[in-house]
Design a protein around this motif. Structure first.
Motif, PDB file in Angstrom:
ATOM      1  N   ASN A   1     -10.170  57.816 -13.381  1.00  0.00           N
ATOM      2  CA  ASN A   1      -9.259  58.629 -13.268  1.00  0.00           C
ATOM      3  C   ASN A   1      -8.192  58.167 -12.051  1.00  0.00           C
ATOM      4  N   SER A   2      -8.282  57.205 -11.398  1.00  0.00           N
ATOM      5  CA  SER A   2      -7.403  56.726 -10.400  1.00  0.00           C
ATOM      6  C   SER A   2      -6.143  56.109 -10.914  1.00  0.00           C
ATOM      7  N   ASN A   3      -6.052  55.758 -12.179  1.00  0.00           N
ATOM      8  CA  ASN A   3      -5.157  54.978 -12.763  1.00  0.00           C
ATOM      9  C   ASN A   3      -4.719  53.498 -12.143  1.00  0.00           C
ATOM     10  N   ALA A   4      -5.871  53.185 -11.462  1.00  0.00           N
ATOM     11  CA  ALA A   4      -5.622  51.840 -10.683  1.00  0.00           C
ATOM     12  C   ALA A   4      -5.157  50.605 -11.787  1.00  0.00           C
ATOM     13  N   ASP A   5      -4.577  49.712 -10.937  1.00  0.00           N
ATOM     14  CA  ASP A   5      -4.086  48.407 -11.852  1.00  0.00           C
ATOM     15  C   ASP A   5      -5.171  47.197 -11.445  1.00  0.00           C
ATOM     16  N   ILE A   6      -5.384  47.413 -10.255  1.00  0.00           N
ATOM     17  CA  ILE A   6      -6.479  46.292  -9.672  1.00  0.00           C
ATOM     18  C   ILE A   6      -7.520  47.224  -8.880  1.00  0.00           C
ATOM     19  N   ILE A   7      -8.730  46.560  -9.049  1.00  0.00           N
ATOM     20  CA  ILE A   7      -9.896  47.190  -8.351  1.00  0.00           C
ATOM     21  C   ILE A   7     -10.308  46.110  -7.324  1.00  0.00           C
ATOM     22  N   TRP A   8     -10.466  46.112  -5.997  1.00  0.00           N
ATOM     23  CA  TRP A   8     -10.703  45.229  -5.202  1.00  0.00           C
ATOM     24  C   TRP A   8     -12.223  45.299  -4.935  1.00  0.00           C
ATOM     25  N   VAL A   9     -13.129  44.432  -5.055  1.00  0.00           N
ATOM     26  CA  VAL A   9     -14.644  44.954  -4.741  1.00  0.00           C
ATOM     27  C   VAL A   9     -15.140  44.134  -3.504  1.00  0.00           C
ATOM     28  N   GLY A  10     -15.727  44.660  -2.651  1.00  0.00           N
ATOM     29  CA  GLY A  10     -16.016  44.133  -1.386  1.00  0.00           C
ATOM     30  C   GLY A  10     -17.476  44.324  -1.030  1.00  0.00           C
ATOM     31  N   LEU A  11     -18.580  43.838  -1.839  1.00  0.00           N
ATOM     32  CA  LEU A  11     -19.876  43.827  -1.794  1.00  0.00           C
ATOM     33  C   LEU A  11     -20.508  42.814  -1.312  1.00  0.00           C
ATOM     34  N   GLY A  12     -20.119  41.696  -1.231  1.00  0.00           N
ATOM     35  CA  GLY A  12     -20.557  40.584  -0.894  1.00  0.00           C
ATOM     36  C   GLY A  12     -20.849  39.592  -1.918  1.00  0.00           C
ATOM     37  N   LEU A  13     -20.846  38.188  -2.124  1.00  0.00           N
ATOM     38  CA  LEU A  13     -21.276  37.416  -3.101  1.00  0.00           C
ATOM     39  C   LEU A  13     -22.548  37.707  -3.981  1.00  0.00           C
ATOM     40  N   LEU A  14     -22.485  37.689  -4.978  1.00  0.00           N
ATOM     41  CA  LEU A  14     -23.436  37.961  -6.218  1.00  0.00           C
ATOM     42  C   LEU A  14     -23.315  39.606  -6.556  1.00  0.00           C
ATOM     43  N   LYS A  15     -23.364  40.197  -5.500  1.00  0.00           N
ATOM     44  CA  LYS A  15     -23.425  41.670  -5.803  1.00  0.00           C
ATOM     45  C   LYS A  15     -22.182  42.161  -6.210  1.00  0.00           C
ATOM     46  N   GLN A  16     -21.143  41.895  -5.729  1.00  0.00           N
ATOM     47  CA  GLN A  16     -19.881  42.239  -6.330  1.00  0.00           C
ATOM     48  C   GLN A  16     -19.500  41.696  -7.746  1.00  0.00           C
ATOM     49  N   GLU A  17     -20.046  40.731  -7.888  1.00  0.00           N
ATOM     50  CA  GLU A  17     -19.784  39.914  -9.185  1.00  0.00           C
ATOM     51  C   GLU A  17     -20.608  40.844 -10.355  1.00  0.00           C
ATOM     52  N   ASN A  18     -21.718  40.804  -9.855  1.00  0.00           N
ATOM     53  CA  ASN A  18     -22.711  41.694 -10.808  1.00  0.00           C
ATOM     54  C   ASN A  18     -22.202  43.153 -11.358  1.00  0.00           C
ATOM     55  N   TRP A  19     -21.532  43.857  -9.961  1.00  0.00           N
ATOM     56  CA  TRP A  19     -21.151  45.088 -10.130  1.00  0.00           C
ATOM     57  C   TRP A  19     -19.762  45.055 -11.295  1.00  0.00           C
ATOM     58  N   ILE A  20     -18.961  43.998 -10.944  1.00  0.00           N
ATOM     59  CA  ILE A  20     -17.891  43.909 -11.791  1.00  0.00           C
ATOM     60  C   ILE A  20     -18.337  43.546 -13.303  1.00  0.00           C
ATOM     61  N   ALA A  21     -19.285  42.693 -13.601  1.00  0.00           N
ATOM     62  CA  ALA A  21     -19.813  42.447 -14.677  1.00  0.00           C
ATOM     63  C   ALA A  21     -20.653  43.581 -15.576  1.00  0.00           C
ATOM     64  N   GLU A  22     -21.265  44.548 -14.974  1.00  0.00           N
ATOM     65  CA  GLU A  22     -21.610  45.739 -15.336  1.00  0.00           C
ATOM     66  C   GLU A  22     -20.493  46.876 -15.468  1.00  0.00           C
ATOM     67  N   ASN A  23     -19.686  46.816 -14.873  1.00  0.00           N
ATOM     68  CA  ASN A  23     -18.801  48.354 -14.895  1.00  0.00           C
ATOM     69  C   ASN A  23     -17.508  47.638 -15.217  1.00  0.00           C
ATOM     70  N   LYS A  24     -17.081  46.507 -15.586  1.00  0.00           N
ATOM     71  CA  LYS A  24     -15.725  46.339 -15.697  1.00  0.00           C
ATOM     72  C   LYS A  24     -15.065  46.931 -17.124  1.00  0.00           C
TER      73      LYS A  24
END
Length: 255
Positions: free
Chosen positions: A162-185
């Motif tokens: 609902n935020s109507n964002a254009d870019i989401i910046w994810v700062g969770l550390g290597l692997l965790k942030q990429e896994n989060w993006i892959a799961e939720n994108k």
């Protein structure tokens, strides 16, 4: 200038793609896609530690390969590429985030910041807004240091969508942030997802970034190692990949 994704041929370092173009090319592509198709895409910030894991984790290698852009983060990737006949320009995660915050002011880009310890994302936003006063912030979210319940995750996804964002910046550390993006994108209504790790702490002021001379010389890793000895293991992994890639390049030169 309009681009299509097939316009961007990556350089390969031990089979792992890295895109090397002037930053204006990346930024203008984001601008065009945000203003038109808004297809869900991700950008991978790729360094030698990323490449180390890509050689061992098929899902992570696929994450890099399916990224619209794999940006070179670190001198090790440049050196490894050079020994394999590839000239690669660095465009690391923290610099890319600042470039987007600055460039996006003119186009009204909306940024969402997901990650960091409690209060870090909010402080990050305050600091960025002082630097880029026309930057638009869609929201922030600090996830708990535990597995979220289904209800918590559903509420989080609703908030982000609902935020109507254009870019989401994810700062969770290597692997965790990429896994989060892959799961939720695909669940998010956001055109671009980028994992930027320590950038949150750097710009929130909760961790020191290397001075500019260190960064220009490619010694940012050394500065972080001095301040954070826990980085030693990560550097071992990075060097293991880099020297392996150098060895591959030398072998191929002899063929």
């Amino acid at each position: 200038m309009e681009y299509i994704e097939n316009d961007f041929e990556p350089r390969l370092v031990s089979g792992i793609p890295v895109h090397s173009y002037p930053k204006e090319v990346f930024l203008s592509y984001l601008r065009d896609s945000i203003g038109s198709d808004r297809k869900k895409r991700h950008i991978c910030i790729t360094n030698t530690e990323s490449m180390y894991y890509a050689k061992r984790l098929p899902d992570f290698k696929n994450y890099i390969k399916t990224s619209t852009f794999s940006l070179c983060d670190g001198i090790g990737s440049v050196i490894a590429g050079k020994f394999q006949g590839q000239k690669i320009e660095r465009f690391n995660g923290p610099d890319f985030m600042l470039a987007c915050c600055d460039y996006g002011q003119e186009y009204g880009w909306r940024h969402f910041f997901y990650g960091g310890r409690e209060g870090v994302a909010e402080q990050l936003v305050d600091n960025l807004m002082q630097k880029y006063p026309k930057m638009q912030v869609a929201g922030t979210f600090c996830p708990p240091f535990r597995r979220m319940s289904n209800e918590e995750k559903s509420n989080m996804l609703t908030e982000v969508k609902n935020s109507n964002a254009d870019i989401i910046w994810v700062g969770l550390g290597l692997l965790k942030q990429e896994n989060w993006i892959a799961e939720n994108k695909e669940l998010l209504n956001i055109p671009w997802s980028v994992g930027v790790g320590a950038a949150f702490d750097f710009y929130a002021g909760t961790a020191k970034r290397a001075p500019l001379p260190f960064r220009k010389l490619g010694f940012e890793w050394l500065y972080r190692l001095i301040l954070e000895p826990r980085m030693f293991k990560r550097n071992v992994n990075s060097y293991q990949f880099m020297f392996s890639a150098i060895g591959d390049g030398i072998k191929n030169l002899g063929k």
